[in-house]
Design a protein around this motif. Structure first.
Motif, PDB file in Angstrom:
ATOM      1  N   PRO A 194       0.791  -1.228   0.000  1.00 26.29           N
ATOM      2  CA  PRO A 194       0.000   0.000   0.000  1.00 26.29           C
ATOM      3  C   PRO A 194       0.824   1.279   0.000  1.00 26.29           C
ATOM      4  CG  PRO A 194      -0.119  -1.087   2.136  1.00 26.29           C
ATOM      5  CD  PRO A 194       0.566  -2.035   1.212  1.00 26.29           C
ATOM      6  N   THR A 195       2.054   1.229   0.530  1.00 26.45           N
ATOM      7  CA  THR A 195       2.897   2.418   0.545  1.00 26.45           C
ATOM      8  C   THR A 195       4.348   2.013   0.311  1.00 26.45           C
ATOM      9  OG1 THR A 195       3.571   2.460   2.881  1.00 26.45           O
ATOM     10  CG2 THR A 195       1.379   3.368   2.347  1.00 26.45           C
ATOM     11  N   GLU A 196       5.169   3.018   0.085  1.00 23.43           N
ATOM     12  CA  GLU A 196       6.592   2.764  -0.130  1.00 23.43           C
ATOM     13  C   GLU A 196       7.256   2.206   1.122  1.00 23.43           C
ATOM     14  OE1 GLU A 196      10.205   5.022  -2.524  1.00 23.43           O
ATOM     15  OE2 GLU A 196       8.489   6.160  -1.778  1.00 23.43           O
ATOM     16  N   TRP A 197       6.706   2.540   2.291  1.00 17.83           N
ATOM     17  CA  TRP A 197       7.245   1.990   3.535  1.00 17.83           C
ATOM     18  C   TRP A 197       7.080   0.477   3.578  1.00 17.83           C
ATOM     19  CZ3 TRP A 197      10.184   5.167   6.174  1.00 17.83           C
ATOM     20  CH2 TRP A 197       9.936   6.540   6.125  1.00 17.83           C
ATOM     21  N   HIS A 198       5.969  -0.010   3.063  1.00 17.90           N
ATOM     22  CA  HIS A 198       5.729  -1.453   3.030  1.00 17.90           C
ATOM     23  C   HIS A 198       6.623  -2.130   1.994  1.00 17.90           C
ATOM     24  CE1 HIS A 198       2.009   0.213   4.768  1.00 17.90           C
ATOM     25  NE2 HIS A 198       1.898  -0.947   5.391  1.00 17.90           N
ATOM     26  N   TRP A 220       5.531  -5.858   6.153  1.00 14.48           N
ATOM     27  CA  TRP A 220       6.579  -5.837   5.130  1.00 14.48           C
ATOM     28  C   TRP A 220       6.168  -6.653   3.915  1.00 14.48           C
ATOM     29  CZ3 TRP A 220      10.934  -9.429   3.886  1.00 14.48           C
ATOM     30  CH2 TRP A 220      11.919  -8.806   3.106  1.00 14.48           C
ATOM     31  N   ASN A 221       6.060  -5.984   2.783  1.00  9.73           N
ATOM     32  CA  ASN A 221       5.782  -6.655   1.516  1.00  9.73           C
ATOM     33  C   ASN A 221       7.035  -6.775   0.660  1.00  9.73           C
ATOM     34  OD1 ASN A 221       3.016  -4.519   1.670  1.00  9.73           O
ATOM     35  ND2 ASN A 221       2.879  -6.702   2.114  1.00  9.73           N
ATOM     36  N   GLY A 222       8.056  -6.015   1.026  1.00 10.68           N
ATOM     37  CA  GLY A 222       9.300  -6.071   0.279  1.00 10.68           C
ATOM     38  C   GLY A 222       9.144  -5.619  -1.155  1.00 10.68           C
ATOM     39  N   THR A 223       9.971  -6.171  -2.036  1.00 14.90           N
ATOM     40  CA  THR A 223       9.955  -5.759  -3.446  1.00 14.90           C
ATOM     41  C   THR A 223       9.388  -6.859  -4.342  1.00 14.90           C
ATOM     42  OG1 THR A 223      12.288  -6.433  -3.570  1.00 14.90           O
ATOM     43  CG2 THR A 223      11.838  -4.109  -3.195  1.00 14.90           C
ATOM     44  N   THR A 224       8.545  -7.696  -3.772  1.00 15.18           N
ATOM     45  CA  THR A 224       7.881  -8.753  -4.547  1.00 15.18           C
ATOM     46  C   THR A 224       7.174  -8.180  -5.766  1.00 15.18           C
ATOM     47  OG1 THR A 224       7.554 -10.077  -2.546  1.00 15.18           O
ATOM     48  CG2 THR A 224       6.175 -10.604  -4.431  1.00 15.18           C
ATOM     49  N   TRP A 225       6.571  -7.004  -5.604  1.00 16.96           N
ATOM     50  CA  TRP A 225       5.799  -6.398  -6.699  1.00 16.96           C
ATOM     51  C   TRP A 225       6.650  -6.216  -7.957  1.00 16.96           C
ATOM     52  CZ3 TRP A 225       6.814  -1.793  -9.204  1.00 16.96           C
ATOM     53  CH2 TRP A 225       7.727  -0.919  -8.611  1.00 16.96           C
ATOM     54  N   LYS A 226       7.941  -5.975  -7.789  1.00 19.99           N
ATOM     55  CA  LYS A 226       8.805  -5.768  -8.949  1.00 19.99           C
ATOM     56  C   LYS A 226       8.943  -7.047  -9.766  1.00 19.99           C
ATOM     57  CE  LYS A 226      11.580  -2.133  -6.757  1.00 19.99           C
ATOM     58  NZ  LYS A 226      12.942  -1.662  -6.420  1.00 19.99           N
ATOM     59  N   ALA A 227       9.089  -8.168  -9.087  1.00 21.27           N
ATOM     60  CA  ALA A 227       9.182  -9.449  -9.791  1.00 21.27           C
ATOM     61  C   ALA A 227       7.862  -9.768 -10.491  1.00 21.27           C
ATOM     62  CB  ALA A 227       9.549 -10.558  -8.820  1.00 21.27           C
ATOM     63  N   PHE A 228       6.755  -9.501  -9.798  1.00 22.59           N
ATOM     64  CA  PHE A 228       5.445  -9.752 -10.415  1.00 22.59           C
ATOM     65  C   PHE A 228       5.271  -8.898 -11.660  1.00 22.59           C
ATOM     66  CE2 PHE A 228       0.819  -8.845 -10.726  1.00 22.59           C
ATOM     67  CZ  PHE A 228       0.402 -10.134 -11.025  1.00 22.59           C
ATOM     68  N   LEU A 229       5.619  -7.616 -11.564  1.00 26.16           N
ATOM     69  CA  LEU A 229       5.472  -6.719 -12.708  1.00 26.16           C
ATOM     70  C   LEU A 229       6.359  -7.163 -13.863  1.00 26.16           C
ATOM     71  CD1 LEU A 229       4.291  -4.185 -13.981  1.00 26.16           C
ATOM     72  CD2 LEU A 229       6.119  -2.855 -12.884  1.00 26.16           C
ATOM     73  N   PHE A 257      11.432   0.532 -12.220  1.00 28.02           N
ATOM     74  CA  PHE A 257      10.603  -0.024 -11.152  1.00 28.02           C
ATOM     75  C   PHE A 257      10.477   0.961  -9.980  1.00 28.02           C
ATOM     76  CE2 PHE A 257      12.028  -3.685 -13.550  1.00 28.02           C
ATOM     77  CZ  PHE A 257      10.876  -4.433 -13.669  1.00 28.02           C
ATOM     78  N   GLU A 258      10.036   2.158 -10.301  1.00 29.83           N
ATOM     79  CA  GLU A 258       9.852   3.181  -9.276  1.00 29.83           C
ATOM     80  C   GLU A 258       8.487   3.016  -8.621  1.00 29.83           C
ATOM     81  OE1 GLU A 258      10.488   6.573 -11.745  1.00 29.83           O
ATOM     82  OE2 GLU A 258      12.611   6.727 -11.167  1.00 29.83           O
ATOM     83  N   PHE A 259       8.469   3.090  -7.293  1.00 29.93           N
ATOM     84  CA  PHE A 259       7.231   2.847  -6.570  1.00 29.93           C
ATOM     85  C   PHE A 259       6.174   3.890  -6.904  1.00 29.93           C
ATOM     86  CE2 PHE A 259       4.242   3.196  -3.099  1.00 29.93           C
ATOM     87  CZ  PHE A 259       3.893   1.873  -2.891  1.00 29.93           C
ATOM     88  N   SER A 260       6.571   5.134  -7.093  1.00 30.65           N
ATOM     89  CA  SER A 260       5.597   6.194  -7.391  1.00 30.65           C
ATOM     90  C   SER A 260       4.820   5.881  -8.666  1.00 30.65           C
ATOM     91  CB  SER A 260       6.298   7.543  -7.525  1.00 30.65           C
ATOM     92  OG  SER A 260       7.277   7.512  -8.556  1.00 30.65           O
ATOM     93  N   SER A 261       5.507   5.256  -9.633  1.00 31.22           N
ATOM     94  CA  SER A 261       4.836   4.875 -10.873  1.00 31.22           C
ATOM     95  C   SER A 261       3.845   3.743 -10.632  1.00 31.22           C
ATOM     96  CB  SER A 261       5.869   4.467 -11.928  1.00 31.22           C
ATOM     97  OG  SER A 261       5.262   4.189 -13.169  1.00 31.22           O
ATOM     98  N   LEU A 262       4.243   2.777  -9.817  1.00 34.24           N
ATOM     99  CA  LEU A 262       3.300   1.713  -9.434  1.00 34.24           C
ATOM    100  C   LEU A 262       2.082   2.313  -8.752  1.00 34.24           C
ATOM    101  CD1 LEU A 262       2.512  -1.304  -8.767  1.00 34.24           C
ATOM    102  CD2 LEU A 262       3.696  -0.935  -6.598  1.00 34.24           C
ATOM    103  N   ASP A 263       2.309   3.219  -7.823  1.00 33.24           N
ATOM    104  CA  ASP A 263       1.233   3.800  -7.028  1.00 33.24           C
ATOM    105  C   ASP A 263       0.209   4.519  -7.906  1.00 33.24           C
ATOM    106  OD1 ASP A 263       0.127   4.007  -4.517  1.00 33.24           O
ATOM    107  OD2 ASP A 263       1.073   5.931  -4.070  1.00 33.24           O
ATOM    108  N   GLU A 264       0.673   5.091  -8.994  1.00 30.65           N
ATOM    109  CA  GLU A 264      -0.216   5.834  -9.893  1.00 30.65           C
ATOM    110  C   GLU A 264      -0.904   4.939 -10.916  1.00 30.65           C
ATOM    111  OE1 GLU A 264       2.367   8.682 -11.632  1.00 30.65           O
ATOM    112  OE2 GLU A 264       2.686   9.807  -9.758  1.00 30.65           O
ATOM    113  N   ASN A 265      -0.398   3.715 -11.080  1.00 35.11           N
ATOM    114  CA  ASN A 265      -0.917   2.849 -12.160  1.00 35.11           C
ATOM    115  C   ASN A 265      -1.170   1.417 -11.682  1.00 35.11           C
ATOM    116  OD1 ASN A 265      -0.347   4.684 -14.717  1.00 35.11           O
ATOM    117  ND2 ASN A 265       1.500   4.763 -13.450  1.00 35.11           N
ATOM    118  N   ARG A 266      -1.605   1.264 -10.428  1.00 44.10           N
ATOM    119  CA  ARG A 266      -1.767  -0.076  -9.865  1.00 44.10           C
ATOM    120  C   ARG A 266      -2.675  -0.976 -10.699  1.00 44.10           C
ATOM    121  NH1 ARG A 266      -0.258  -0.679  -4.386  1.00 44.10           N
ATOM    122  NH2 ARG A 266       0.469   1.279  -3.507  1.00 44.10           N
ATOM    123  N   LYS A 267      -3.815  -0.461 -11.071  1.00 41.96           N
ATOM    124  CA  LYS A 267      -4.806  -1.294 -11.763  1.00 41.96           C
ATOM    125  C   LYS A 267      -4.236  -1.874 -13.050  1.00 41.96           C
ATOM    126  CE  LYS A 267      -9.670  -1.390 -13.105  1.00 41.96           C
ATOM    127  NZ  LYS A 267      -9.939  -2.532 -12.242  1.00 41.96           N
TER     128      LYS A 267
END
Length: 254
Positions: A159-163, A179-188, A227-237
């Motif tokens: 949900p946030t960059e802290w997570h 802690w979700n770590g950087t799993t999202w980067k591998a998924f993306l 793989f910038e988090f701000s870009s993920l945050d703006e384009n999650r869907k």
């Protein structure tokens, strides 16, 4: 002058600094997201059991990263199920294979555990939440998943960059112990693969799902090169193909 003097006294200084921190709008917003995310349903267990339930015949399940099996593994409904965990975070570690996922897949390929022709209906990856390791787990999992099977990742929707911080040990943050770590980067990264269908269920910190057979979501063109988090945050869907559980059920049961 009096205030300046009082702030030289450590207990008083810590009180004011702590109060300012706990009342910081950004801190309060992250705390709110902690609560909201932890209340989302269904759980990973329900989603995993659903994926297993639509398979025909005997089912097989592999879980990478178990920690306490009472939290998920023991509640999985499969005819055959296996667990892998080195036991770093849960000393009892009552799993089938007490080793890292890298060692497990290496041994599996050499017929030193199970058999290298083993294929699973569902492989759940919830091990070390760093992109490089998750990427390796995904690649290895695709070698041992059935053609109509599913690979599922936990923690794909921080949900946030802290997570999404890299260092789990840094707990003095608004995300606290979450802690979700950087799993999202591998998924993306794997969302860019045109031969794989994928989606992310907006529940339980994001359950990313891969399938070669089922049309659960088309791949996307490579994007967010760094793989910038701000870009993920703006384009999650779009980036994650974020959907709810009912939508997944409608796709797979239609």
């Amino acid at each position: 002058m009096m205030k300046s003097f009082l702030l030289t006294i450590k207990p008083i200084k810590y009180f004011f600094r702590g109060r300012n921190f706990l009342n910081d709008p950004h801190y309060l917003e992250v705390q709110k997201k902690n609560r909201n995310e932890s209340l989302k349903r269904p759980s990973r267990t329900i989603i995993l059991n659903f994926l297993l339930s639509i398979k025909q015949g005997k089912t097989s399940y592999l879980e990478i990263g178990v920690r306490n099996p009472d939290r998920n593994f023991n509640h999985i409904e499969a005819d055959l199920k296996y667990s892998v965990d080195p036991g770093i975070e849960f000393i009892e570690n009552p799993v089938d294979f007490k080793m890292t996922s890298d060692v497990f897949f290496q041994k599996l390929s050499k017929n030193e555990v199970l058999s290298n022709d083993t294929k699973f209906d569902v492989i759940f990856i919830d091990g070390l939440h760093l992109a490089e390791q998750v990427d390796r787990d995904i690649e290895n999992a695709f070698n041992y998943i059935k053609d109509d099977g599913f690979i599922v990742l936990h923690d794909c929707n921080p949900p946030t960059e802290w997570h999404a911080r890299e260092n789990f040990g840094y707990r003095n943050s608004p995300a606290s112990g979450y802690w979700n770590g950087t799993t999202w980067k591998a998924f993306l990264k794997w969302r860019f693969n045109s031969s794989i269908n994928s989606c992310c269920i907006d529940s339980d910190w994001g359950l990313g799902i891969f399938s070669k057979k089922y049309q659960i979501g088309k791949s996307i063109e490579p994007t967010n090169a760094f793989f910038e988090f701000s870009s993920l945050d703006e384009n999650r869907k779009e980036y994650l193909n974020l959907i709810d559980f009912d939508t997944l059920k409608n796709i797979l049961l239609e």
